[in-house]
Scaffold this motif. Structure first.
Motif, PDB file in Angstrom:
ATOM      1  N   GLY A 224       0.792  -1.220   0.000  1.00  0.00           N
ATOM      2  CA  GLY A 224       0.000   0.000   0.000  1.00  0.00           C
ATOM      3  C   GLY A 224       0.823   1.268   0.000  1.00  0.00           C
ATOM      4  O   GLY A 224       0.356   2.312  -0.482  1.00  0.00           O
ATOM      5  N   THR A 225       2.044   1.207   0.494  1.00  0.00           N
ATOM      6  CA  THR A 225       2.823   2.432   0.662  1.00  0.00           C
ATOM      7  C   THR A 225       3.978   2.576  -0.320  1.00  0.00           C
ATOM      8  O   THR A 225       4.647   3.601  -0.326  1.00  0.00           O
ATOM      9  N   THR A 226       4.221   1.544  -1.139  1.00  0.00           N
ATOM     10  CA  THR A 226       5.330   1.608  -2.088  1.00  0.00           C
ATOM     11  C   THR A 226       4.818   2.018  -3.463  1.00  0.00           C
ATOM     12  O   THR A 226       4.094   1.251  -4.109  1.00  0.00           O
ATOM     13  N   PRO A 227       5.161   3.222  -3.950  1.00  0.00           N
ATOM     14  CA  PRO A 227       4.703   3.675  -5.265  1.00  0.00           C
ATOM     15  C   PRO A 227       5.153   2.730  -6.374  1.00  0.00           C
ATOM     16  O   PRO A 227       6.227   2.108  -6.276  1.00  0.00           O
ATOM     17  N   MET A 228       4.362   2.619  -7.401  1.00  0.00           N
ATOM     18  CA  MET A 228       4.667   1.707  -8.502  1.00  0.00           C
ATOM     19  C   MET A 228       6.035   2.005  -9.118  1.00  0.00           C
ATOM     20  O   MET A 228       6.791   1.097  -9.447  1.00  0.00           O
ATOM     21  N   SER A 269      -0.474 -11.435   0.107  1.00  0.00           N
ATOM     22  CA  SER A 269      -1.357 -10.646  -0.769  1.00  0.00           C
ATOM     23  C   SER A 269      -1.118  -9.145  -0.645  1.00  0.00           C
ATOM     24  O   SER A 269      -1.450  -8.389  -1.564  1.00  0.00           O
ATOM     25  N   ASN A 270      -0.540  -8.695   0.463  1.00  0.00           N
ATOM     26  CA  ASN A 270      -0.312  -7.263   0.651  1.00  0.00           C
ATOM     27  C   ASN A 270       1.169  -6.916   0.703  1.00  0.00           C
ATOM     28  O   ASN A 270       1.576  -5.944   1.316  1.00  0.00           O
ATOM     29  N   VAL A 271       1.980  -7.757   0.032  1.00  0.00           N
ATOM     30  CA  VAL A 271       3.427  -7.532   0.010  1.00  0.00           C
ATOM     31  C   VAL A 271       3.926  -7.571  -1.430  1.00  0.00           C
ATOM     32  O   VAL A 271       3.595  -8.493  -2.193  1.00  0.00           O
ATOM     33  N   VAL A 272       4.695  -6.554  -1.818  1.00  0.00           N
ATOM     34  CA  VAL A 272       5.355  -6.585  -3.127  1.00  0.00           C
ATOM     35  C   VAL A 272       6.323  -7.769  -3.134  1.00  0.00           C
ATOM     36  O   VAL A 272       7.167  -7.881  -2.242  1.00  0.00           O
ATOM     37  N   PRO A 273       6.210  -8.677  -4.111  1.00  0.00           N
ATOM     38  CA  PRO A 273       7.073  -9.856  -4.110  1.00  0.00           C
ATOM     39  C   PRO A 273       8.559  -9.499  -4.166  1.00  0.00           C
ATOM     40  O   PRO A 273       8.994  -8.753  -5.054  1.00  0.00           O
ATOM     41  N   GLY A 274       9.314 -10.058  -3.215  1.00  0.00           N
ATOM     42  CA  GLY A 274      10.733  -9.755  -3.163  1.00  0.00           C
ATOM     43  C   GLY A 274      11.593 -10.693  -3.978  1.00  0.00           C
ATOM     44  O   GLY A 274      12.700 -10.333  -4.386  1.00  0.00           O
ATOM     45  N   ALA A 275      11.120 -11.908  -4.215  1.00  0.00           N
ATOM     46  CA  ALA A 275      11.884 -12.878  -5.003  1.00  0.00           C
ATOM     47  C   ALA A 275      10.914 -13.858  -5.648  1.00  0.00           C
ATOM     48  O   ALA A 275       9.832 -14.140  -5.116  1.00  0.00           O
ATOM     49  N   VAL A 276      11.301 -14.363  -6.793  1.00  0.00           N
ATOM     50  CA  VAL A 276      10.517 -15.404  -7.453  1.00  0.00           C
ATOM     51  C   VAL A 276      11.473 -16.389  -8.108  1.00  0.00           C
ATOM     52  O   VAL A 276      12.440 -15.993  -8.754  1.00  0.00           O
ATOM     53  N   GLN A 277      11.205 -17.647  -7.877  1.00  0.00           N
ATOM     54  CA  GLN A 277      12.000 -18.716  -8.489  1.00  0.00           C
ATOM     55  C   GLN A 277      11.155 -19.399  -9.540  1.00  0.00           C
ATOM     56  O   GLN A 277       9.992 -19.742  -9.292  1.00  0.00           O
TER      57      GLN A 277
END
Length: 407
Positions: A224-228, A269-277
């Motif tokens: 919610g607080t991190t701009p795109m 669901s409310n976290v910008v994904p930090g890593a993806v494998q």
């Protein structure tokens, strides 16, 4: 013959119940259900008068040495492990039919020694690396893989020891030189035979395949607080790359490329994904075209990561060249198909099989059975009785010809 057909299919159904998950067929490398499978199939081997053993890679092996047979033997078999939520016939049917072929050889009183190998691992599900069983038999097992961990943090070495085996004896699994060749019977896992109204076909080549794990490393942050414009979203980078994988495969004749596994961290669901494998599976019958495609896809991944300001890690898991089946052994199989009264067809396999690993050590051939609906790696996987009977009739002709040729 009808009793053999029914038994081969019924055995697959019994083994399907030996699973890690209730109501689903899931049987990974050296998990507890494999003990039950070994006990069941081992009893069948012993009833056939075969000498049985389990090697350090967990392969169940049974050898029939009839009176008057030479030291050189024919190898038959396939794998016992499965993908998650699998069907009942992938791999396992090749083992149950191999035992039926042994009984056919006995009934015909053929002076032909036969060893059936039920490979412990082909799918690569538990540790991310396929063909562990056949690589040990072919003498190509990489002992460096023993440090790999599964999703539960269990190292491969510990999994082998936990099954009651000694990884230090892995070299003893390697074949000696007294081998005539290896034949694998397998469902097609595709729609070609059904489309052509055929029961069986001889495989002439197996497509090469490359497997990678990729990891995009961004920055997890508040949704919610991190701009795109200030995000370092690993998942959107991965999604962009997945569409690039699909696009390249769609415009490249004969190429198939798949991203089948995605792990997102922290997966909130409310976290910008930090890593993806992500997994990558690329296949083509032409090794140079496959290598070119992999190079392009890795370059695209790097470009996406650079543009988005995130990190990228790439780990190669498999680089298996395309493999031609042995011409002489395949020729005997082709003759057997015709002699059994079936139209002769040869075709390549898009899927990887233990036969491609065994081909590096001994002459190898494959017989495909029709897959209804072209479905495999799915609970709806099936076989037709008429096709199983066809495989048995071809087997009788094949064994008779091979015994005569080598006698």
């Amino acid at each position: 013959m009808r009793a053999r057909v029914e038994r081969a299919i019924a055995e697959c159904g019994r083994i399907a119940n030996m699973s890690e998950e209730a109501g689903r067929i899931t049987r990974r490398f050296l998990t507890p259900p494999m003990h039950d499978v070994h006990a069941h199939l081992g009893a069948r081997m012993e009833k056939l008068g075969m000498n049985t053993s389990v090697d350090a890679a967990g392969n169940l092996r049974g050898r029939w040495q009839p009176e008057g047979a030479g030291a050189r033997r024919l190898l038959l078999g396939s794998h016992l492990d499965t993908v998650a939520n699998a069907g009942a016939f992938d791999g396992v049917l090749g083992v149950t039919l191999a035992l039926e072929w042994v009984e056919l050889a006995q009934d015909l009183k053929l002076p032909l020694a036969v060893e059936v190998i039920a490979f412990s691992e082909e799918e690569g599900v538990r540790f991310g690396v396929p063909f562990l069983g056949s690589k040990a038999v072919a003498g190509n097992f990489d002992m460096g893989l023993l440090v790999l961990e599964d999703a539960a943090g269990v190292r491969m070495e510990d999994a082998i020891r936990g099954f009651g085996l000694d990884p230090a004896r892995m070299g003893e699994a390697t074949l000696d030189d007294d081998v005539l060749g290896f034949v694998e019977v397998h469902i097609e896992q595709g729609p070609v035979l059904e489309a052509e109204g055929l029961s069986v076909a001889a495989v002439n080549a197996i497509a090469g395949q490359t497997r990678f794990n990729l990891r995009f490393n961004g920055q997890a942050n508040h949704a919610g607080t991190t701009p795109m414009r200030l995000r370092r979203d690993a998942l959107t980078a991965g999604a962009e790359w997945i569409t690039a994988v699909e696009a390249l495969a769609q415009r490249s004749e004969g190429l198939v490329a798949t991203v089948g596994k995605v792990i997102v961290e922290p997966n909130g669901s409310n976290v910008v994904p930090g890593a993806v494998q992500l997994s990558l599976d690329v296949r083509h019958a032409d090794d140079s075209r496959r290598a070119s495609a992999v190079e392009q896809l890795l370059a695209v991944a790097n470009a996406i990561a650079k543009r988005r300001g995130i990190g990228l890690e790439c780990t190669k898991l498999l680089d298996q060249p395309a493999v031609q089946m042995d011409a002489r052994l395949t020729g005997v199989l082709v003759d057997a198909i015709g002699a059994a009264g079936f139209p002769v067809k040869t075709m390549p396999s898009g899927g990887g099989h233990d036969a491609m690993v065994m081909a590096a050590r001994v002459p190898a051939a494959m017989l495909f059975l029709r897959s209804p609906g072209g479905i495999s790696h799915h609970p709806d996987e099936a076989v037709l009785e008429e096709d199983v009977e066809a495989a048995l009739r071809v087997g009788r002709e094949f064994l008779s010809r091979l015994a005569k040729e080598t006698g």
